[in-house]
Design a protein around this motif. Structure first.
Motif, PDB file in Angstrom:
ATOM      1  N   ASP A  23       0.862  -0.937   0.454  1.00 49.12           N
ATOM      2  CA  ASP A  23       0.385   0.267  -0.694  1.00 49.12           C
ATOM      3  C   ASP A  23       0.747   1.235   0.153  1.00 49.12           C
ATOM      4  O   ASP A  23       0.680   2.173  -0.815  1.00 49.12           O
ATOM      5  N   ALA A  24       1.825   1.091   0.312  1.00 50.26           N
ATOM      6  CA  ALA A  24       2.670   2.537   0.616  1.00 50.26           C
ATOM      7  C   ALA A  24       3.988   3.323  -0.629  1.00 50.26           C
ATOM      8  O   ALA A  24       3.814   3.887  -0.768  1.00 50.26           O
ATOM      9  N   HIS A  28      -1.934   1.964  -2.646  1.00 46.18           N
ATOM     10  CA  HIS A  28      -2.607   2.571  -1.824  1.00 46.18           C
ATOM     11  C   HIS A  28      -2.339   3.755  -2.159  1.00 46.18           C
ATOM     12  O   HIS A  28      -2.510   5.224  -2.708  1.00 46.18           O
ATOM     13  N   GLN A  29      -0.947   4.074  -1.526  1.00 45.93           N
ATOM     14  CA  GLN A  29      -0.196   5.490  -1.752  1.00 45.93           C
ATOM     15  C   GLN A  29       0.884   4.845  -3.177  1.00 45.93           C
ATOM     16  O   GLN A  29       1.213   4.274  -3.023  1.00 45.93           O
ATOM     17  N   ASP A  31       3.950   6.864  -4.985  1.00 46.91           N
ATOM     18  CA  ASP A  31       5.687   7.589  -5.315  1.00 46.91           C
ATOM     19  C   ASP A  31       5.978   7.979  -7.080  1.00 46.91           C
ATOM     20  O   ASP A  31       6.137   7.097  -7.268  1.00 46.91           O
TER      21      ASP A  31
END
Length: 190
Positions: A23-24, A28-29, A31
């Motif tokens: 998710d990071a 979800h998120q 970059d």
């Protein structure tokens, strides 16, 4: 992609021997800098393939597919998982099980956005069992378009999806390959 491996080690969460939560960085998120690097790498790997269109399945594949489409300067089309009031009633459709959601869904791609003249590059986030990938490949084949390959951010090589896709004769290019999540440890293939 060494930078991607490092980010997965830092930010990935092993939920079980089968499930890696990303998710990071992917689901979800997002970059933007890392995502654009992924797009450049996919564009490099498929350079010269004559790609006219990028396809993906909503929603987690969209960022990497978009970055690849920007780098290759071609349109991006994504298969929808939910019918809406505006959905094309004549869209290509396949029923596919979702590994992470534990349900069966329809994926739909409008006939307006893929044709027999297209050379399609399919980009996705993760391949585990490969059900969604097989479904979208069937849609691409029914459209008459040529599938030049499948680029995935993460291949979980201990699950059968990537192997099954390769057995179909599809060129599959992962940015990273994970061979095990046993004991809560992420182990990459070289």
């Amino acid at each position: 992609m060494e930078v991607l491996k490092q980010r997965i080690l830092q930010e990935g969460v092993v939920l079980s021997d089968q499930v890696l939560k990303l998710d990071a960085l992917l689901n979800h998120q997002v970059d933007p800098g890392l995502t654009m690097e992924m797009g450049r790498e996919f564009a490099r790997r498929f350079e010269g393939a004559g790609v006219t269109r990028i396809v993906t399945v909503e929603s987690s594949g969209i960022p990497a597919a978009f970055a690849t489409a920007v780098e290759m300067n071609v349109p991006l089309v994504f298969a929808r998982r939910k019918k809406t009031l505006l959905a094309d009633p004549d869209a290509y459709c396949e029923r596919v099980p979702s590994f992470t959601k534990g349900i069966v869904t329809d994926i739909m791609l409008s006939r307006d956005f893929i044709s027999a003249e297209d050379k399609v590059l399919f980009i996705d986030d993760i391949i585990a069992n490969g059900d969604a990938a097989r479904g979208l490949i069937k849609i691409i084949q029914r459209s008459g378009a040529e599938l030049v390959g499948l680029g995935v951010v993460v291949e979980k090589s201990f699950q059968p999806g990537a192997r099954a896709i390769r057995e179909q004769g599809v060129r599959l290019e992962p940015l990273v390959r994970i061979k095990s999540l046993s004991g809560g440890t992420i182990e990459f293939e070289d």
